[in-house]
Design a protein around this motif. Structure first.
Motif, PDB file in Angstrom:
ATOM      1  N   ARG A   1      12.931   5.585  -4.178  1.00 37.02           N
ATOM      2  CA  ARG A   1      13.511   4.304  -4.669  1.00 37.02           C
ATOM      3  C   ARG A   1      13.606   3.226  -3.455  1.00 37.02           C
ATOM      4  O   ARG A   1      13.779   3.539  -2.384  1.00 37.02           O
ATOM      5  CB  ARG A   1      14.909   4.522  -4.973  1.00 37.02           C
ATOM      6  N   HIS A   2      13.434   2.080  -3.899  1.00 32.00           N
ATOM      7  CA  HIS A   2      12.980   0.952  -2.674  1.00 32.00           C
ATOM      8  C   HIS A   2      13.252  -0.344  -3.531  1.00 32.00           C
ATOM      9  O   HIS A   2      13.272  -0.458  -4.447  1.00 32.00           O
ATOM     10  CB  HIS A   2      11.920   1.158  -1.852  1.00 32.00           C
ATOM     11  N   VAL A   3      13.481  -1.387  -2.714  1.00 32.23           N
ATOM     12  CA  VAL A   3      13.377  -2.816  -2.891  1.00 32.23           C
ATOM     13  C   VAL A   3      12.118  -3.332  -2.287  1.00 32.23           C
ATOM     14  O   VAL A   3      12.144  -3.008  -1.015  1.00 32.23           O
ATOM     15  CB  VAL A   3      14.629  -3.613  -2.795  1.00 32.23           C
ATOM     16  N   ASP A   4      11.493  -4.304  -2.866  1.00 33.68           N
ATOM     17  CA  ASP A   4      10.464  -4.940  -2.175  1.00 33.68           C
ATOM     18  C   ASP A   4      10.692  -6.123  -1.323  1.00 33.68           C
ATOM     19  O   ASP A   4       9.961  -6.450  -0.353  1.00 33.68           O
ATOM     20  CB  ASP A   4       9.262  -5.462  -3.311  1.00 33.68           C
ATOM     21  N   ALA A   5      11.864  -6.563  -1.095  1.00 33.06           N
ATOM     22  CA  ALA A   5      12.437  -7.631  -0.430  1.00 33.06           C
ATOM     23  C   ALA A   5      14.076  -7.284  -0.271  1.00 33.06           C
ATOM     24  O   ALA A   5      14.694  -6.896  -1.185  1.00 33.06           O
ATOM     25  CB  ALA A   5      12.371  -8.941  -1.042  1.00 33.06           C
TER      26      ALA A   5
ATOM     27  N   PRO B   1      -4.463  10.984 -11.581  1.00 32.31           N
ATOM     28  CA  PRO B   1      -4.507   9.826 -10.601  1.00 32.31           C
ATOM     29  C   PRO B   1      -4.184   8.594 -11.547  1.00 32.31           C
ATOM     30  O   PRO B   1      -4.232   8.420 -12.560  1.00 32.31           O
ATOM     31  CB  PRO B   1      -6.000  10.017 -10.587  1.00 32.31           C
ATOM     32  N   ARG B   2      -3.496   7.726 -10.559  1.00 33.55           N
ATOM     33  CA  ARG B   2      -2.698   6.356 -11.166  1.00 33.55           C
ATOM     34  C   ARG B   2      -3.133   5.322 -10.409  1.00 33.55           C
ATOM     35  O   ARG B   2      -3.020   5.294  -8.971  1.00 33.55           O
ATOM     36  CB  ARG B   2      -1.271   6.797 -10.857  1.00 33.55           C
ATOM     37  N   TRP B   3      -3.602   4.185 -11.090  1.00 38.20           N
ATOM     38  CA  TRP B   3      -4.127   3.181 -10.290  1.00 38.20           C
ATOM     39  C   TRP B   3      -3.149   2.006 -10.765  1.00 38.20           C
ATOM     40  O   TRP B   3      -2.729   1.614 -11.770  1.00 38.20           O
ATOM     41  CB  TRP B   3      -5.431   2.667 -10.944  1.00 38.20           C
TER      42      TRP B   3
ATOM     43  N   LEU C   1       0.088  -4.621 -12.107  1.00 34.04           N
ATOM     44  CA  LEU C   1      -0.753  -4.344 -13.253  1.00 34.04           C
ATOM     45  C   LEU C   1      -1.103  -2.915 -13.203  1.00 34.04           C
ATOM     46  O   LEU C   1      -1.923  -2.578 -12.184  1.00 34.04           O
ATOM     47  CB  LEU C   1      -1.908  -5.217 -13.139  1.00 34.04           C
ATOM     48  N   TYR C   2      -1.140  -2.044 -14.248  1.00 37.71           N
ATOM     49  CA  TYR C   2      -1.585  -0.759 -14.392  1.00 37.71           C
ATOM     50  C   TYR C   2      -2.868  -0.696 -15.041  1.00 37.71           C
ATOM     51  O   TYR C   2      -3.351  -1.580 -15.894  1.00 37.71           O
ATOM     52  CB  TYR C   2      -0.646  -0.008 -15.165  1.00 37.71           C
ATOM     53  N   LEU C   3      -3.623   0.302 -14.459  1.00 41.59           N
ATOM     54  CA  LEU C   3      -4.939   0.420 -15.193  1.00 41.59           C
ATOM     55  C   LEU C   3      -5.338   1.780 -15.469  1.00 41.59           C
ATOM     56  O   LEU C   3      -6.301   2.303 -15.380  1.00 41.59           O
ATOM     57  CB  LEU C   3      -6.030  -0.127 -13.759  1.00 41.59           C
TER      58      LEU C   3
ATOM     59  N   PRO D   1      15.738  -2.517  -7.435  1.00 40.33           N
ATOM     60  CA  PRO D   1      15.497  -1.215  -7.014  1.00 40.33           C
ATOM     61  C   PRO D   1      14.551  -0.208  -7.766  1.00 40.33           C
ATOM     62  O   PRO D   1      14.691  -0.649  -9.149  1.00 40.33           O
ATOM     63  CB  PRO D   1      16.696  -0.576  -6.713  1.00 40.33           C
ATOM     64  N   HIS D   2      13.380   0.192  -7.437  1.00 43.25           N
ATOM     65  CA  HIS D   2      12.475   0.814  -8.299  1.00 43.25           C
ATOM     66  C   HIS D   2      12.005   2.095  -7.668  1.00 43.25           C
ATOM     67  O   HIS D   2      12.128   2.193  -6.491  1.00 43.25           O
ATOM     68  CB  HIS D   2      11.496  -0.113  -8.895  1.00 43.25           C
ATOM     69  N   GLN D   3      11.170   2.916  -8.506  1.00 41.28           N
ATOM     70  CA  GLN D   3      10.737   4.242  -7.860  1.00 41.28           C
ATOM     71  C   GLN D   3       9.545   4.478  -8.529  1.00 41.28           C
ATOM     72  O   GLN D   3       9.527   4.412 -10.006  1.00 41.28           O
ATOM     73  CB  GLN D   3      11.904   5.256  -7.905  1.00 41.28           C
ATOM     74  N   VAL D   4       8.550   5.261  -8.117  1.00 39.84           N
ATOM     75  CA  VAL D   4       7.428   5.548  -8.742  1.00 39.84           C
ATOM     76  C   VAL D   4       7.504   7.201  -8.879  1.00 39.84           C
ATOM     77  O   VAL D   4       7.777   8.026  -8.058  1.00 39.84           O
ATOM     78  CB  VAL D   4       5.838   5.587  -8.199  1.00 39.84           C
ATOM     79  N   MET D   5       7.874   7.563 -10.099  1.00 39.05           N
ATOM     80  CA  MET D   5       8.186   9.143 -10.201  1.00 39.05           C
ATOM     81  C   MET D   5       7.028   9.779 -10.145  1.00 39.05           C
ATOM     82  O   MET D   5       5.810   9.462 -10.130  1.00 39.05           O
ATOM     83  CB  MET D   5       8.480   9.135 -11.921  1.00 39.05           C
TER      84      MET D   5
HETATM   85  O1  LIG Z   1       3.007   1.307  -8.686  1.00 38.38           O
HETATM   86  C1  LIG Z   1       4.315   1.057  -9.107  1.00 38.38           C
HETATM   87  O2  LIG Z   1       4.600   1.177 -10.316  1.00 38.38           O
HETATM   88  C2  LIG Z   1       5.098   0.393  -8.012  1.00 38.38           C
HETATM   89  C3  LIG Z   1       4.656   0.542  -6.594  1.00 38.38           C
HETATM   90  C4  LIG Z   1       5.753  -0.098  -5.501  1.00 38.38           C
HETATM   91  O3  LIG Z   1       6.866  -0.102  -5.872  1.00 38.38           O
HETATM   92  C5  LIG Z   1       5.044  -0.783  -4.499  1.00 38.38           C
HETATM   93  O4  LIG Z   1       3.997  -0.650  -4.258  1.00 38.38           O
HETATM   94  O5  LIG Z   1       6.068  -1.360  -3.704  1.00 38.38           O
END
Ligand SMILES: O=C(O)CCC(=O)C(=O)O
Ligand SMILES: [Fe+2]
Length: 219
Positions: free
Chosen positions: A136-140, A204-206, A153-155, A195-199
């Motif tokens: 979990r983090h915030v980007d700014a 493999p996840r792009w 964008l997810y691929l 705040p968000h988190q990659v579970m």
């Molecule tokens: O890939 C994601 O879903 C989020 C990645 C992310 O939070 C980041 O790179 O700051």
């Protein structure tokens, strides 16, 4: 002066085609967050993913670090992805097209949501699977003149629930959203609000992420 006659099929009714709907603009204001599917079509998503794989094979992706400057470190329990920055001048065709799409999104966010975004940077990230994620983090930081908007964008074609890897996001009203990273899906949020988190990811996840800034922002 004589006005030009309206030509059918020249411009769609109601003016030029808009990228974002009124609902998306409203959600970005009210919840600081929205999700849209089909931001790029399947063929472009598949080709962009193939191009990222070729970058990975050429060892152009490196472990992501956390923090900047003197606090920079690679900490794979916190963040387990491999990354590179996307330079549009050097990008392969599909990734260049993705970059243009993010540019259109910036223009639309400026025109429809008055966000004052001048500058953006785009990062390619690949989570290898095996339980990698991003804590979990915030980007700014709130109120800082830094990143204003994040667009991811997810691929990932054929994403299955057992692959994990959902984006968990905490909205300002207390709602917790979980977004599966399916191919062509775009998530947009205000960088200092969510705040968000990659579970943990078991396949493999792009993802390709754009961070938008104001010109005056300190990098
Ligand atoms: O890939 C994601 O879903 C989020 C990645 C992310 O939070 C980041 O790179 O700051
Ligand atoms: Fe993030």
């Amino acid at each position: 002066m004589k006005r030009l006659p309206k030509r059918a099929g020249w411009l769609p009714e109601g003016g030029p085609q808009r990228l974002l709907t009124d609902d998306e603009i409203r959600l970005l204001g009210e919840s600081s967050f929205f999700v849209r599917d089909g931001f790029v079509d399947e063929a472009l998503a598949a080709e962009a993913r193939a191009e990222i794989d070729r970058l990975a094979e050429a060892e152009r992706l490196r472990p992501a670090g956390i923090s900047r400057g003197m606090n920079y470190r690679v900490e794979d329990r916190v963040r387990g992805d491999l990354i590179t920055w996307l330079d549009p001048a050097e990008a392969t065709p599909a990734l260049a097209a993705v970059h243009r799409r993010f540019e259109e999104l910036r223009d639309e966010l400026n025109q429809q949501a008055y966000m004052g975004l001048d500058y953006f940077e785009v990062q390619i990230a690949q989570y290898p699977g095996g339980g990698a994620g991003y804590d979990r983090h915030v980007d700014a930081f709130p109120g800082s003149p830094n990143r204003r908007a994040t667009a991811i964008l997810y691929l990932n074609e054929g994403w299955q629930p057992e692959h994990g890897g959902v984006l968990r996001a905490w909205l300002p009203d207390g709602e917790v959203r979980e977004v599966e990273p399916v191919s062509g899906r775009l998530v947009v949020f205000q960088s200092d609000q969510i705040p968000h988190q990659v579970m943990p990811t078991f396949a493999p996840r792009w993802a390709v992420t754009a961070w938008y800034r104001h010109r005056s922002a300190v990098i």
